[in-house]
Scaffold this motif. Structure first.
Motif, PDB file in Angstrom:
ATOM      1  N   PHE A 140       0.865  -1.183   0.000  1.00  0.00           N
ATOM      2  CA  PHE A 140       0.000   0.000   0.000  1.00  0.00           C
ATOM      3  C   PHE A 140       0.904   1.237   0.000  1.00  0.00           C
ATOM      4  O   PHE A 140       1.245   1.758   1.066  1.00  0.00           O
ATOM      5  N   LEU A 142       1.321   4.497   0.270  1.00  0.00           N
ATOM      6  CA  LEU A 142       0.609   5.719   0.631  1.00  0.00           C
ATOM      7  C   LEU A 142       1.599   6.804   1.056  1.00  0.00           C
ATOM      8  O   LEU A 142       2.589   6.529   1.745  1.00  0.00           O
ATOM      9  N   ASP A 144       1.692  10.045   3.311  1.00  0.00           N
ATOM     10  CA  ASP A 144       0.867  10.713   4.322  1.00  0.00           C
ATOM     11  C   ASP A 144       0.931  12.232   4.241  1.00  0.00           C
ATOM     12  O   ASP A 144       0.312  12.920   5.059  1.00  0.00           O
ATOM     13  N   PHE A 149      -4.377  11.171   1.028  1.00  0.00           N
ATOM     14  CA  PHE A 149      -4.266  10.579   2.366  1.00  0.00           C
ATOM     15  C   PHE A 149      -5.066  11.400   3.373  1.00  0.00           C
ATOM     16  O   PHE A 149      -5.697  10.841   4.277  1.00  0.00           O
ATOM     17  N   LYS A 203      -4.218   3.024  -5.151  1.00  0.00           N
ATOM     18  CA  LYS A 203      -3.419   2.929  -3.938  1.00  0.00           C
ATOM     19  C   LYS A 203      -3.792   1.721  -3.081  1.00  0.00           C
ATOM     20  O   LYS A 203      -2.927   1.019  -2.564  1.00  0.00           O
ATOM     21  N   LEU A 204      -5.069   1.478  -2.890  1.00  0.00           N
ATOM     22  CA  LEU A 204      -5.522   0.368  -2.054  1.00  0.00           C
ATOM     23  C   LEU A 204      -6.026  -0.807  -2.878  1.00  0.00           C
ATOM     24  O   LEU A 204      -6.119  -1.925  -2.355  1.00  0.00           O
ATOM     25  N   ALA A 227      -8.311   0.347   5.142  1.00  0.00           N
ATOM     26  CA  ALA A 227      -7.335   1.200   5.819  1.00  0.00           C
ATOM     27  C   ALA A 227      -7.301   0.935   7.317  1.00  0.00           C
ATOM     28  O   ALA A 227      -6.221   0.877   7.928  1.00  0.00           O
ATOM     29  N   PHE A 230      -5.901  -2.832   8.224  1.00  0.00           N
ATOM     30  CA  PHE A 230      -4.454  -3.011   8.139  1.00  0.00           C
ATOM     31  C   PHE A 230      -3.676  -1.929   8.890  1.00  0.00           C
ATOM     32  O   PHE A 230      -2.448  -1.886   8.794  1.00  0.00           O
ATOM     33  N   LEU A 232      -3.495   1.266   8.305  1.00  0.00           N
ATOM     34  CA  LEU A 232      -2.891   2.269   7.431  1.00  0.00           C
ATOM     35  C   LEU A 232      -3.206   3.687   7.910  1.00  0.00           C
ATOM     36  O   LEU A 232      -2.448   4.620   7.640  1.00  0.00           O
ATOM     37  N   HIS A 237      -2.777   9.937  13.132  1.00  0.00           N
ATOM     38  CA  HIS A 237      -2.979  10.651  11.870  1.00  0.00           C
ATOM     39  C   HIS A 237      -4.084  11.703  11.977  1.00  0.00           C
ATOM     40  O   HIS A 237      -4.180  12.571  11.099  1.00  0.00           O
TER      41      HIS A 237
END
Length: 252
Positions: A140, A142, A144, A149, A203-204, A227, A230, A232, A237
């Motif tokens: 994945f 990603l 951030d 994101f 992305k996913l 998300a 897992f 993510l 965040h």
């Protein structure tokens, strides 16, 4: 591992003095009975006299359910809805959470025990820092610091703040949430949909069913579920989002 702390909420919601258990120690919980005391008393007529046991091992702790009919639920209060069930008469179920809430069924609503375990141990370096062959690809990839994101965090926010929340923010609500961000005053619903599609397809790479009018709802649910499953997107965040205003603190 070090000691495990067990907190028993009091009758009025207060928390009693915690019980500390070290490796090899065990504590039974339930209502207890004359001649059959328990280390942790849960004074509720719906709870069996001997309901279960917490046992501390060298590197984890275990939960046994002596109940004949009902399962226990073990939640991770710091996770995004993580939980598992311990079936009736299940012995020694290992608990993977550093902080866990054990829910016991009751007529008055679930009763809870809070268990704090030491932090998990992680290796400082990869166990095999150099291996022959091609490099491992990111499952994945990603970023951030990207806008997509930030959109993903906004979609996950309600469930990160309350794991019992089922409804997801709509595209309009995500756009309104992000317009308070200094870099995204002009973000539009069309832009939010673009980023959700980009997350889902590239992305996913989620699998979902585009049926009739639920296409975008299905994609939102798919990207959020993956998300959170897992890890993510995590609670830390949430600091990427702008402060919540009173009118936008409600869960949709």
């Amino acid at each position: 591992m070090g000691g495990v702390l067990v907190h028993v909420p009091g009758a009025k919601g207060d928390v009693t003095t915690p019980m500390e258990l070290g490796p090899g120690d065990a504590a039974r919980f339930g209502r207890g009975a004359p001649g059959r005391p328990v280390e942790i008393v849960v004074d509720d007529p719906s709870v069996p006299r001997l309901a279960g046991e917490i046992r501390v091992c060298d590197d984890h702790w275990q939960l046994s359910n002596f109940n004949e009919l009902h399962s226990f639920v073990v939640e991770n209060p710091e996770g995004a809805g993580e939980y598992f069930r311990v079936a009736p008469r299940r012995m020694g179920a290992p608990v993977p959470f550093e902080f866990a809430r054990i829910l016991l069924p009751s007529r008055a609503g679930p009763l809870s025990l809070l268990v704090y375990a030491p932090d998990h141990v992680y290796c400082d370096t990869p166990p095999h820092p150099s291996m022959p062959g091609g490099a491992t690809l990111m499952a994945f990839p990603l970023d951030d610091t990207s806008t997509y994101f930030l959109v993903l965090v906004a979609l996950c926010e309600p469930r990160l703040r309350d794991m019992c929340t089922f409804a997801l923010p709509t595209t309009r609500q995500v756009a309104e949430r992000l317009r308070d961000h200094p870099d995204h005053h002009d973000i539009t619903e069309t832009g939010i949909n673009f980023h959700i599609n980009y997350l889902a397809r590239h992305k996913l790479r989620v699998r979902h069913q585009d049926n009739d009018g639920v296409r975008m709802d299905g994609r939102r649910e798919a990207v959020v579920s993956l998300a959170l499953r897992f890890g993510l997107v995590r609670e830390n965040h949430l600091s990427l989002l702008p402060p919540r205003t009173p009118s936008r603190t409600r869960t949709p």
